[in-house]
Write a protein that holds these residues in place. Sequence first.
Motif, mmCIF file in Angstrom:
data_model
loop_
_atom_site.group_PDB
_atom_site.id
_atom_site.type_symbol
_atom_site.label_atom_id
_atom_site.label_comp_id
_atom_site.label_asym_id
_atom_site.label_seq_id
_atom_site.Cartn_x
_atom_site.Cartn_y
_atom_site.Cartn_z
ATOM 1 N N SER A 12 31.171 38.419 35.443
ATOM 2 C CA SER A 12 31.839 38.000 36.662
ATOM 3 C C SER A 12 31.414 36.574 36.980
ATOM 4 O O SER A 12 30.209 36.263 36.974
ATOM 5 N N LYS A 39 44.811 35.863 27.032
ATOM 6 C CA LYS A 39 45.193 36.253 28.381
ATOM 7 C C LYS A 39 46.059 37.499 28.306
ATOM 8 O O LYS A 39 46.709 37.745 27.279
ATOM 9 N N PHE A 83 40.101 32.438 33.267
ATOM 10 C CA PHE A 83 39.820 33.874 33.376
ATOM 11 C C PHE A 83 40.645 34.587 32.305
ATOM 12 O O PHE A 83 41.883 34.594 32.341
ATOM 13 N N VAL A 104 36.052 37.583 30.960
ATOM 14 C CA VAL A 104 35.563 36.741 32.048
ATOM 15 C C VAL A 104 36.441 37.014 33.266
ATOM 16 O O VAL A 104 37.650 36.758 33.248
ATOM 17 N N GLU A 105 35.833 37.611 34.297
ATOM 18 C CA GLU A 105 36.611 37.999 35.474
ATOM 19 C C GLU A 105 35.909 37.565 36.748
ATOM 20 O O GLU A 105 34.775 37.079 36.703
#
Lengths: 105, 120
Positions: A12, A39, A83, A104-105
């Motif tokens: 995160s 993505k 992201f 990756v958030e």
Amino acid sequence: DIQMTQSPSSLSASVGDRVTITCRASQSVNYNLNWYQQKPGKAPQLLIYSASALQTGVPSRFSASGSGTDFTLTITSLQPEDFATYYCQQTYDIPRAFGQGTKVE
Amino acid sequence: QVQLQQWGAGLLKPSETLSLTCAVYGGPFDIYFWTWIRQAPGKGLEWIGEINDGGNVNYNPSLKSRVTLSIDTTKNQFSLNITSVTAADTAIYYCARSYHGSGRPRSDSWGQGTSVTVSS
């Protein structure tokens, strides 16, 4: 077969953060290591090849290093469009295996 | 700017043969390896194999007994066949261009992906 292990599996982060993702090979792959960004709903895109070479058109906030068995992808100053899920891939041997991915958030 | 456009059947029954084709537009065909990669739902990327215009082929050993890659240099197309499919072959299949410069391959252009579902 060469096994590729990424850490962490997810992380995160916030816009502006520095992000580091690690990839470890079960045996030496020399400099034959690529990084891809994927993505949701899209094909992966090449970010880095030969362990540290930036693919044409990829922003300079992406960088990578390493050789042998240990590699790192770094994103300096994370942007909203970064992201995504990141994969490493070894191309030293057949099969050209990918890591399990880092979201990756 | 190279473009890869892929197509093939999206719904198969167990034991059938998966067949996908990828056409390459706008770039040289003869200096690259042409690659297939798949991604099961919610999973990571799995490398299937690669072929070049000289007929050199590399397969993932885990799939080798069921996979055939072929290439048609007259049409700038390459194809993937997987026989005896099961539910485990359900995935999005990507074709990609792989450059092997300096002996360090990388896949720098990808097709849009084809969703294949195996279900009875």
